[in-house]
Design an enzyme around this catalytic site. Structure first.
Site, PDB file in Angstrom:
ATOM      1  N   HIS B 187      -3.875 -11.974  -3.206  1.00 15.06           N
ATOM      2  CA  HIS B 187      -5.325 -11.629  -3.368  1.00 15.06           C
ATOM      3  C   HIS B 187      -5.579 -11.015  -1.811  1.00 15.06           C
ATOM      4  O   HIS B 187      -5.391 -11.881  -0.825  1.00 15.06           O
ATOM      5  CB  HIS B 187      -6.272 -12.775  -3.399  1.00 15.06           C
ATOM      6  CG  HIS B 187      -7.721 -12.279  -3.392  1.00 15.06           C
ATOM      7  ND1 HIS B 187      -8.345 -12.165  -4.531  1.00 15.06           N
ATOM      8  CD2 HIS B 187      -8.644 -12.203  -2.447  1.00 15.06           C
ATOM      9  CE1 HIS B 187      -9.494 -11.690  -4.334  1.00 15.06           C
ATOM     10  NE2 HIS B 187      -9.752 -11.722  -2.908  1.00 15.06           N
ATOM     11  N   CYS B 188      -5.733 -10.081  -1.715  1.00 16.19           N
ATOM     12  CA  CYS B 188      -6.038  -9.223  -0.259  1.00 16.19           C
ATOM     13  C   CYS B 188      -7.565  -9.072   0.048  1.00 16.19           C
ATOM     14  O   CYS B 188      -8.118  -8.500  -0.594  1.00 16.19           O
ATOM     15  CB  CYS B 188      -5.308  -8.035  -0.415  1.00 16.19           C
ATOM     16  SG  CYS B 188      -5.262  -7.274   1.515  1.00 16.19           S
ATOM     17  N   PRO B 189      -7.719 -10.086   1.056  1.00 15.69           N
ATOM     18  CA  PRO B 189      -9.258 -10.025   1.375  1.00 15.69           C
ATOM     19  C   PRO B 189      -9.644  -8.640   2.268  1.00 15.69           C
ATOM     20  O   PRO B 189     -10.794  -8.343   2.167  1.00 15.69           O
ATOM     21  CB  PRO B 189      -9.410 -11.151   2.585  1.00 15.69           C
ATOM     22  CG  PRO B 189      -8.181 -11.446   3.127  1.00 15.69           C
ATOM     23  CD  PRO B 189      -7.006 -10.986   2.057  1.00 15.69           C
TER      24      PRO B 189
END
Lengths: 153, 464
Positions: B187-189
């Site tokens: 999950h890439c912020p």
């Protein structure tokens, strides 16, 4: 467990059906076969609930055809690479414009399932659900039983 | 009302009132909604379901802002000088790269990463049936796993308690988005979304093109300052004449380290057909010593691996955001929720069970055979409720790249069941019954038969 009389739970559900006496439907799920990796492939084994309903070979043929169609959709070959490279060059904007090969095959699969339902499964009181509606996880087969009174399965 | 094994239904709540009967007709006349409106995961939808984002957009605005500001400064302050002294192609190349980076970023952020829709109640019940829980209601059941063979390699499939299904291989549940994502990478912020099967190629394009863009701008700015200082001025004077260049230099300098590192790392992953999740957990390394022999998904050929990951066919979105929720599903919601009951904590179940049982009563012809429908798996559900936090949680080690804090799936949700009971209503609306959409043999095949069709599952759930 409480000290009350043990309830025959399976029969309990059928007794509820007795009250209503409509046609009963139950569902069987054909799970995915991951032996070849993450490609979309379903198990071809005929479930025991369907043995009385449909011929094993017919069922296997349907599932195998579906597997072949999904394999065609996910095939890595010249056409898919070309599509991928073209998409990359256009900053993926072609996905907004054209229908991908996968989508075309999915439509073909939907037509095949409808066709199979009409010709083979509906006359036997079965209904295949397009796996796409179940997230490509399972093939859901609904079994319709004509107004059986208390007989159950 | 007999005492149930698990939890007693308060008979006073079971009265069939005219108001509840009215609810049924009200539900029938509810406006038809699109599926994204009832989506159970933590996502946000825009443009009537065409665009989706994670609930927390993370630092996506910052990412966009940095890119736009840096390029804006470059075009405004450096390009005029460089066009005059060098070539007009510099802003052209920068513009092309900027457009490519922005579009890739937007594709990554707004595309469905490969979310798997949650299992329908029927499917969940069928899976429950197949899992041997050997009945002891006080003992916490072990985590449910299933071993399969993929290319002669044993792979464990884990059961997802939120989505109620065995996760396909390479699928992981993202706790931030509350979805199972296929070929879950991380999950890439910075992008504000999960990176999974469907948007990995966009993500890879984004970081590669961003590497080129930052390197290009960095190089051009250095050239600009050098050229200025060569024309008889000192370095300090040159910087004073073009202060924006320093800002760009600083941004690019820090970005280059992380972006180039990330690009290199993901190039390695693409070449070996691995995901960040697998690499960090060490799923395939060290098992047999050799690099690729442990990975059952690898084609053992770098070119094939790259092509398969980046240029393979684009799978469809499985969540069908813009489809319509069939109107007849709103009513079986109650019955469907009965099946889901044993999987949740008793606290929320108590209320729902009475509510749903009440609805069932309305449909039954004032039947007295209710206890059979009392699937309060309270002893069974409480362990499950406790179990989710104790699911095997791989360590949350930071990824090699500092930039992208790659968060992995198995953060235990603090109140998974509460959250799910909230979404369960929506979930049950999604229980699709195409049998009732297609031409049915008899018009009497109504919702009642759907309920009855489901009860065998309840029967199994109740089996001690």
């Amino acid at each position: 467990m409480s000290t009350r009389k043990p309830l025959p739970l399976k029969k309990k559900t059928h007794s509820l059906q007795d009250l209503q006496q409509p046609a009963v439907s139950s569902k069987v799920f054909i799970q995915r076969d991951y032996s070849s990796g993450t490609i979309c492939k379903f198990q071809t084994k005929l479930p025991s609930e369907l043995e009385s309903r449909i011929d094993k070979q017919q069922f296997e043929e349907t599932i195998q055809t579906l597997n072949n169609l999904y394999a065609e959709a996910e095939k890595l070959g010249g056409k898919s690479y070309l599509e991928g490279c073209l998409a990359c060059l256009t900053a993926y904007t072609i996905f907004l414009c054209i229908e991908t090969h996968y989508e075309k095959v999915l439509k073909k699969i939907a037509r095949y399932i409808k066709d199979q339902n009409e010709k083979i499964y509906a006359p036997r009181g079965l209904l295949l659900t397009d796996p796409l509606e179940r997230g490509l996880r399972v093939i859901e087969i609904t079994i319709f039983e004509d107004r059986s009174i208390g007989s159950g399965r | 009302m007999r005492n149930c094994e698990y939890q007693q239904i308060d008979p006073r709540t079971l009265t069939v009132t005219p108001s509840t009967a009215q609810n049924q007709t009200e539900k029938k006349s509810q406006p038809v909604r699109r599926k994204w409106e009832v989506f159970p995961g933590k996502n946000r939808f825009f443009c009537d379901g065409r665009i989706m984002l994670a609930r927390q957009s993370g630092v996506l605005p910052l990412t966009l802002g940095l890119i736009v500001v840096t390029c804006g400064l470059f075009f405004a302050f450096d390009c005029p000088f460089l066009v005059h002294h060098l070539t007009v192609f510099i802003p052209v190349i920068a513009a092309v790269l900027f457009v490519f980076v922005t579009i890739s970023l937007l594709w990554t952020s707004f595309t469905d990463p490969g979310i798997l829709p949650r299992a329908t109640p029927d499917e969940a019940a069928d899976i429950e049936k197949q899992i041997d829980t050997s009945g002891s209601s006080t003992y916490r059941p072990p985590p449910r796993t299933k071993e399969i063979l993929i290319n002669q390699q044993v792979v464990k499939l884990k059961y997802c308690f939120t989505c109620k299904m065995f996760r396909p291989p390479r699928t992981s549940h993202c706790s931030l988005c509350d979805n199972c994502v296929e070929r879950f990478d991380h999950h890439c912020p910075w992008v504000g979304n999960c990176v999974g099967k469907r948007n990995y190629r966009f993500f890879y394009s984004f970081i590669i093109s961003l590497s080129f863009l930052t390197s290009f701008i960095f190089g051009c700015v250095i050239t600009h300052i050098t050229l200025r200082s060569q024309a008889g001025k000192s370095l300090v004077q040159s910087i004073q004449e073009s202060p924006a260049s320093v800002v760009e230099l600083v941004i690019c300098f820090f970005s280059i380290w992380s972006i180039l590192g990330l690009s290199g790392f993901h190039t390695y992953l693409v070449a070996s057909n691995l995901t960040t999740n697998e690499d960090i957990k060490g799923s395939w390394s060290g098992k047999r010593g050799a690099e690729d022999s442990g990975n059952p998904y690898s084609y053992n050929n770098i070119i094939t691996n790259c092509c398969a990951t980046l240029c393979g066919p684009m799978p469809p979105s499985l969540i069908d955001r813009r489809g319509f929720v069939p109107p007849d599903e709103a009513v079986p919601a109650a019955s469907a929720s009965e099946i889901e009951l044993p999987l949740f904590t008793a606290k929320n179940d108590a209320h729902r069970c009475t509510q749903s049982t009440k609805d069932v009563l309305e449909r039954m012809v004032h039947s007295s055979d209710i206890p059979g429908l009392c699937p309060h798996g309270a002893p069974k559900t409480t362990p499950l409720g406790l179990e989710v936090p104790s699911l095997p949680a791989p360590s949350m080690e930071p990824s090699p790249s500092a930039l992208c804090s790659q968060q992995h799936a198995h953060q235990p949700a603090p109140l998974p069941c509460t959250q799910f009971s909230r979404s369960r209503e929506k979930d049950s609306v999604q229980s699709i019954n195409p049998a009732f959409r297609l031409a049915l043999p008899s018009p009497s095949l109504s919702r009642t038969s759907l309920i009855l069709g489901d009860t065998p599952d309840i029967g199994f759930v109740l089996r001690p």
